[in-house]
Design a protein around this motif. Structure first.
Motif, short mmCIF file in Angstrom:
data_model
loop_
_atom_site.label_atom_id
_atom_site.label_comp_id
_atom_site.label_asym_id
_atom_site.label_seq_id
_atom_site.Cartn_x
_atom_site.Cartn_y
_atom_site.Cartn_z
N ARG A 422 3.77 -37.64 7.19
CA ARG A 422 3.08 -37.15 8.35
C ARG A 422 1.95 -36.12 7.53
N ASP A 423 0.69 -36.43 8.12
CA ASP A 423 -0.51 -35.54 7.48
C ASP A 423 -0.52 -34.43 8.47
N ILE A 424 -0.34 -33.24 7.70
CA ILE A 424 -0.28 -31.88 8.17
C ILE A 424 -1.82 -31.28 7.72
N PHE A 425 -2.28 -30.86 8.78
CA PHE A 425 -3.52 -30.19 8.78
C PHE A 425 -3.56 -28.47 8.74
N ILE A 426 -3.98 -27.66 8.08
CA ILE A 426 -3.86 -26.49 7.86
C ILE A 426 -5.19 -25.75 7.49
N THR A 427 -5.36 -24.73 8.06
CA THR A 427 -6.77 -23.95 7.46
C THR A 427 -6.09 -22.40 7.25
N THR A 428 -6.75 -21.80 6.65
CA THR A 428 -6.58 -20.16 6.27
C THR A 428 -7.51 -19.44 6.64
N SER A 429 -7.31 -18.17 6.92
CA SER A 429 -8.22 -16.99 7.04
C SER A 429 -8.41 -16.10 5.87
N ILE A 430 -9.41 -15.66 5.23
CA ILE A 430 -9.50 -15.11 3.97
C ILE A 430 -9.94 -13.75 4.00
N GLY A 431 -9.51 -12.70 3.62
CA GLY A 431 -10.15 -11.23 3.51
C GLY A 431 -10.40 -10.64 2.10
N ILE A 432 -11.62 -10.45 1.97
CA ILE A 432 -11.95 -10.22 0.34
C ILE A 432 -12.04 -8.59 0.37
N VAL A 433 -11.47 -7.96 -0.67
CA VAL A 433 -11.71 -6.86 -1.06
C VAL A 433 -12.04 -6.48 -2.44
N TRP A 434 -13.10 -5.56 -3.05
CA TRP A 434 -13.20 -5.33 -4.29
C TRP A 434 -12.42 -4.04 -4.58
N VAL A 435 -11.67 -3.93 -5.76
CA VAL A 435 -11.09 -3.07 -6.37
C VAL A 435 -11.93 -1.86 -6.73
N THR A 436 -11.88 -0.67 -6.28
CA THR A 436 -12.86 0.63 -6.58
C THR A 436 -12.08 1.58 -6.83
N SER A 437 -12.77 2.73 -7.33
CA SER A 437 -11.99 4.00 -7.78
C SER A 437 -11.80 4.71 -6.26
N ASN A 438 -12.09 4.19 -5.26
CA ASN A 438 -11.62 5.00 -4.05
C ASN A 438 -10.38 4.56 -3.70
N HIS A 439 -9.61 3.27 -4.28
CA HIS A 439 -8.42 2.94 -3.83
C HIS A 439 -7.32 3.81 -5.03
N HIS A 440 -6.56 4.40 -4.22
CA HIS A 440 -5.68 5.28 -4.98
C HIS A 440 -4.11 4.53 -5.24
N GLN A 441 -3.92 3.57 -4.35
CA GLN A 441 -2.64 2.71 -4.29
C GLN A 441 -2.57 1.42 -3.78
N ALA A 442 -1.63 0.53 -4.11
CA ALA A 442 -1.57 -0.77 -3.97
C ALA A 442 -1.89 -0.84 -2.54
N GLU A 443 -1.13 -0.03 -1.90
CA GLU A 443 -1.13 -0.21 -0.37
C GLU A 443 -2.46 -0.08 0.22
N ASP A 444 -3.36 0.62 -0.28
CA ASP A 444 -4.84 0.69 0.20
C ASP A 444 -5.49 -0.67 0.08
N LEU A 445 -5.37 -1.29 -1.06
CA LEU A 445 -5.99 -2.72 -1.36
C LEU A 445 -5.62 -3.75 -0.36
N ILE A 446 -4.18 -3.86 -0.07
CA ILE A 446 -3.67 -4.89 0.67
C ILE A 446 -4.03 -4.61 2.16
N ARG A 447 -4.09 -3.13 2.73
CA ARG A 447 -4.50 -2.75 3.86
C ARG A 447 -6.05 -3.27 4.09
N ASP A 448 -7.08 -2.87 3.12
CA ASP A 448 -8.34 -3.51 3.33
C ASP A 448 -8.60 -4.90 3.28
N ALA A 449 -8.00 -5.59 2.37
CA ALA A 449 -8.00 -6.95 2.50
C ALA A 449 -7.40 -7.56 3.90
N ASP A 450 -6.33 -6.96 4.42
CA ASP A 450 -5.69 -7.45 5.61
C ASP A 450 -6.87 -7.26 6.69
#
Length: 744
Positions: A422-450
């Motif tokens: 069976r041929d399965i077709f799937i797409t994805t939505s992508i959020g992009i964020v730059w890592v900057t000095s304003n980010h203090h912890q990993a959760e900040d990056l994940i939140r902004d990318a989300d």
């Protein structure tokens, strides 16, 4: 001598008197005899009662259990001791059979088989069985059962005396378990105990070395154990031995040792010194056990802690560790350019629900493989959980490089993935964020990318979006709205407005649609489109919907009590998808109707088209149960694109509400003419009424009248109004609303 003459009257009187005396004597004797018999009877009864009282006293104060049963084991008497032990009252025991209290496993073993073997010559049998007690515990009881037979040898009663032997059985069981454990340890001891010279040579080895290492004790005696220690572990092993010699303290060490087959196993060894009479170490005793399985588990746990079990990609824990390290590097070197991509597969739930979780899991593995082919070795692809992935791109030169990778991923996923022919077709939505000095912890990056990913979703899915500060502000605003919404429920800041629904033929008022409004303390009056989506996402729609139904029904009851023309009024109330899936919905509807005293015939529940195609069987059954209470069901926003026509003949609905989008475009002379015609014709064919919402112009009204649309609502008649103004309509509901609304 002359004869004595007796007067006849006197003679007769004498005879009578004598007879009376004789009868009286006889009667007195009989009375005396009867009195004596009665006294004897009373004395016998008293003696019997005293005997029974003494017997009952003995039975009731007896610590042993006493039962009297019929031949079929139906219990006719039980003393307090057994009632107390089992935790049942006397009335709960009398009339039950032995099997009602016995453990089912004991019944299968037929512990009461001695009952069938009772004879006048052998009237007794002993049984031990487990019984079920009221607190759910299992007890043990030992019984001596004696059969009572009649003159012809038939069993007429069973008298049983028992005692609680639970504690004894527990002791026996504990002793048996201890014996079994001791025997198990003795027979299956796998530890290796050795005695060594100070230079390490084996002096004594237990036979377990054969099963552990494959060597017999004679093959090891006189040999140096370091010969079999893994080269990488020899230094650690010698250091532990030297430390023991210096400090005389036992030190455990874990190392690998080669078996006779050439394989290595992990051993944990505790070395103890053996002293002579002068306190000098003369030998070393080593006790070793195989910890290969434990080491393997620890290694697996370490792997599982940082890798996803399904796809083999690194998991959230490794991502957090990696991102925290990256943030520290960027703070030290702000010129570093590192990007984080958050990916969420579009409509993955549809694939899971339609094709099954097995196909869904295989699809996730295929996507993981594709992601790995799109990145470099220095990059990191992570499965965050569910259908969410994160990619960390290191040492990129510009945003163009990041966009290139994102577009490559989008193109790669556009190709069908073949699973089970069976041929399965799937797409994805992508959020992009730059890592900057304003980010203090990993959760900040994940939140902004989300946040950026959700922006991509809102742009139509299958694309990417780059994070900016506006997204963060919008997220904060939504969070504040959610918090305010929770407080609004507690502070009762909601109010209902009512929009009239009129007959397009007579312009007479038919009913109202109840519409919620939020009297926000700072933002003023808010309409549903400003907060309902948040309520649905947070689950607050359930208590909010319950409040709407309660408030609307109470308002209808108030109108019906004070306004005679409100008796046949129809009140439409909207239901959300989550409410329709709430198992308590039907009971809540029934309870609110009963407490407010209104009739189900006065209510119309409006549900959207999309809600019909989810769990059709469950929805159909629920709607049927609702309609049994006289409540009508209408499909709201009909024709907005969901293919529910195939379900209309299966589901119990009463009406269709034409979406306002079609009504607004009628004047533009486009395809909406045909669509509205079809909807009205379809409703007529199926015997459903139609309501057109959003009527704002006389041209729209005339067009709908020509097509025989039955009911309508919209600003042409009235906007949604508070209950006080709605009551005004009710007081004049015998007037045409097309003239009344002009005087509002």
């Amino acid at each position: 001598m002359s004869p004595i003459l007796i007067d006849p009257t006197t003679f007769i009187s004498t005879i009578i008197l004598v007879g009376v005396l004789v009868v009286s004597f006889v009667l007195s004797q009989e009375i005396k005899r009867r009195k004596q018999s009665e006294i004897q009877r009373q004395m016998a009864e008293k003696a019997l009662q005293e005997s029974e009282s003494r017997y009952r006293l003995v039975v009731e104060t007896q610590s042993d259990f006493i039962l009297h049963s019929l031949p079929d084991t139906t219990i006719v008497f039980a003393n307090p001791s057994i009632c107390q032990a089992l935790g049942f009252s006397l009335t709960e025991i009398i009339g039950k059979k032995w099997s009602d209290f016995a453990n089912p496993e004991d019944l299968q073993r037929d512990v009461f088989k001695g009952l069938s073997e009772l004879t006048p010559e052998s009237p007794t049998f002993i049984a031990e069985n487990r019984d079920s007690r009221v607190d759910g515990q299992i007890g043990w009881t030992q019984w001596i059962n004696r059969g009572i037979f009649n003159k012809i040898g038939q069993l007429v009663e069973i008298q049983s005396v028992g005692r609680d032997i639970t504690a004894l059985k527990q002791v026996e069981m504990a002793l048996r378990q201890n014996e079994e454990r001791l025997q198990l340890v003795t027979e299956n001891m796998s530890d290796l105990v050795c005695l060594h010279q100070l230079d390490g040579q084996y002096l004594y080895v237990t036979p377990s070395c054969q099963s552990l290492l494959g060597y017999s004790p004679t093959e090891l005696l006189g040999q140096d154990p370091y010969h079999w220690v893994h080269p990488e572990d020899q230094a650690q092993f010698r250091q532990a031995s030297n430390w023991l010699t210096l400090t005389k303290n036992a030190v455990p060490v874990t190392y690998r040792m080669r078996k006779k087959t050439g394989d290595y196993i992990w051993l944990e060894t505790l070395t103890k010194p053996i002293f002579d009479t002068e306190g000098k170490i003369i030998h070393l005793q080593m006790t070793s056990r195989d910890v290969s399985a434990q080491i393997k588990v620890e290694q697996q746990l370490r792997h599982d802690a940082f890798y996803d079990a399904l796809t083999g990609l690194p998991n959230r824990h490794m991502l957090i560790e990696r991102l925290n390290q990256i943030i520290k590097r960027v703070k030290r070197s702000p010129a570093l350019k590192i990007a984080v991509l958050f990916l969420d597969l579009d409509h993955f739930k549809v694939i899971n629900d339609s094709l099954g979780h097995l196909i869904g899991d295989q699809l996730l593995m295929a996507v993981a493989h594709k992601l790995n082919t799109c990145i470099r070795e220095i990059d990191l692809a992570v499965r965050l959980g569910g259908d969410e992935f994160v990619i960390v791109l290191e040492e990129v030169s510009s945003i163009g490089d990041v966009v290139y990778i994102a577009e490559r991923i989008l193109r790669e996923l556009q190709s069908p993935i073949q699973l089970h022919d069976r041929d399965i077709f799937i797409t994805t939505s992508i959020g992009i964020v730059w890592v900057t000095s304003n980010h203090h912890q990993a959760e900040d990056l994940i939140r902004d990318a989300d946040l950026a990913m959700y922006q991509a979703k809102s742009q139509g899915r299958g694309c990417y979006a780059i994070f900016n500060s506006t997204m963060h502000l919008q997220a904060l605003q939504r969070l504040n709205l959610e918090n305010d919404l929770r407080k609004a429920l507690e502070n009762q800041e909601f109010v209902l407005y009512y929009q009239p629904i009129v007959s397009l033929k007579t312009f007479l008022l038919q009913g109202f649609e109840a519409l919620i409004r939020w009297e926000h303390p700072q933002r003023g009056l808010l309409t549903p489109n400003q907060f309902i989506s948040v309520a649905e996402e947070t689950g607050l729609i359930i208590p909010l919907g319950r409040w709407v139904f309660q408030q609307a029904c109470q308002q209808l009851a108030t109108w019906q009590q004070g306004i005679s023309t409100a008796k046949n009024l129809k009140l439409s109330i909207n239901l959300s998808a989550q409410q329709l899936q709430d198992p308590q919905l039907l009971n809540q509807l029934i309870q609110i109707i009963q407490t407010t005293g209104i009739q189900g015939e006065n209510l119309i529940l409006e549900i959207t088209e999309s809600m019909l195609i989810e769990n059709v069987e469950t929805t159909r059954e629920l709607l049927a149960q609702i309609q049994l209470r006289g409540i009508q069901v209408s499909i709201d926003d009909f024709g907005k694109g969901y293919s529910s026509l195939s379900y209309l003949h299966q589901l119990s609905v009463n009406g269709l509400k034409i979406d306002r989008a079609f009504i607004h475009k009628i004047e533009q002379a486009d395809k909406n003419y045909t669509l509205v015609d079809i909807i009205i014709s379809l409703s007529n064919l199926l015997g459903l009424y139609t309501v057109a919402e959003g009527i704002e112009t006389s041209q729209q009204l005339e067009w709908l009248q020509k097509r025989q649309c039955e009911f309508g609502q919209g600003f042409l008649f009235s906007k949604p109004v508070p209950s006080e103004l709605a009551e005004k309509f009710l007081n004049y509901c015998d007037q045409r609303l097309d003239s009344l609304f002009k005087t509002q």
